[in-house]
Design an enzyme around this catalytic site. Sequence first.
Site, PDB file in Angstrom:
ATOM      1  N   SER A 120       1.262  40.409 -26.769  1.00 35.10           N
ATOM      2  CA  SER A 120       2.232  41.054 -25.887  1.00 35.10           C
ATOM      3  C   SER A 120       2.761  42.350 -26.524  1.00 35.10           C
ATOM      4  CB  SER A 120       3.352  40.062 -25.564  1.00 35.10           C
ATOM      5  OG  SER A 120       4.127  40.492 -24.471  1.00 35.10           O
ATOM      6  N   ASP A 172      -1.207  35.727 -15.597  1.00 36.00           N
ATOM      7  CA  ASP A 172      -0.032  36.226 -16.314  1.00 36.00           C
ATOM      8  C   ASP A 172       0.934  36.880 -15.324  1.00 36.00           C
ATOM      9  OD1 ASP A 172       1.803  37.449 -18.049  1.00 36.00           O
ATOM     10  OD2 ASP A 172       0.257  37.942 -19.522  1.00 36.00           O
ATOM     11  N   HIS A 204       1.030  33.903 -19.536  1.00 33.66           N
ATOM     12  CA  HIS A 204       1.423  34.742 -20.676  1.00 33.66           C
ATOM     13  C   HIS A 204       1.510  33.840 -21.907  1.00 33.66           C
ATOM     14  CE1 HIS A 204       2.726  38.592 -22.183  1.00 33.66           C
ATOM     15  NE2 HIS A 204       3.757  38.034 -22.785  1.00 33.66           N
TER      16      HIS A 204
END
Length: 229
Positions: A120, A172, A204
Amino acid sequence: MSLGPLHVVKQSNKLCSGAVIFLHGSGDTGQGVLNWVKFLVGDNFSLPHVKFLFPTAPLRPYTPLRGELSHVWFDRLDITPEVPEHEETLNSVGGEINKIIEDVVKSGVPLDRIIVGGFSMGGALALHTGYRYTPGLPGVFTLSSFLNKNSLVYKELKSKETKLFMCHGDRDTLVPIEWGIETYKELDKLGIDVNFNRFKNTMHELKKREILDLFEWIQTIIPPLPNDN
């Protein structure tokens, strides 16, 4: 602003000829993402000739959390590619990651055998590191990451030779895969050798198959040397 604790997983061989710096996502820590990886692939994960470093982001006010303190590498005006990047905090933390890289080089691992990547937000910082701050790395990886439109990476690209491994889940909702695909397309147009991997039914998060594929890629970028054992 100084970083938090640094956790290191040493190589299983006596000698270390490569290193991976793994940057966690927003709100996490180096220990947190290390525990996540261990949960997925086993407590004693290691590569024979490679040591892994898991730094922790500084505790700083984070705009998407209404200014509350969080372990984030840099600030964002919002979690969307549509806003400008927060250049001041990006450049500040980029200097801190460079210090870690310099220490690894001083330990005997050459720059062309050090990979930087992350999950991320950590993956976004890895892109800035490999393509802006520290040209000469052999590889960068991103897991569920994206760059903002008009990113400084696109404008200040300093290394087209650094290979890129990208993974993204197709379910996601925090960082939609479309953002990752757009980042991939922009970097591909600039001449970066990008390997983009779509993971089905993945949100995610990190997946075991994703980490195992990453480890295989790492060993193609920094393979064992004849004198590693």
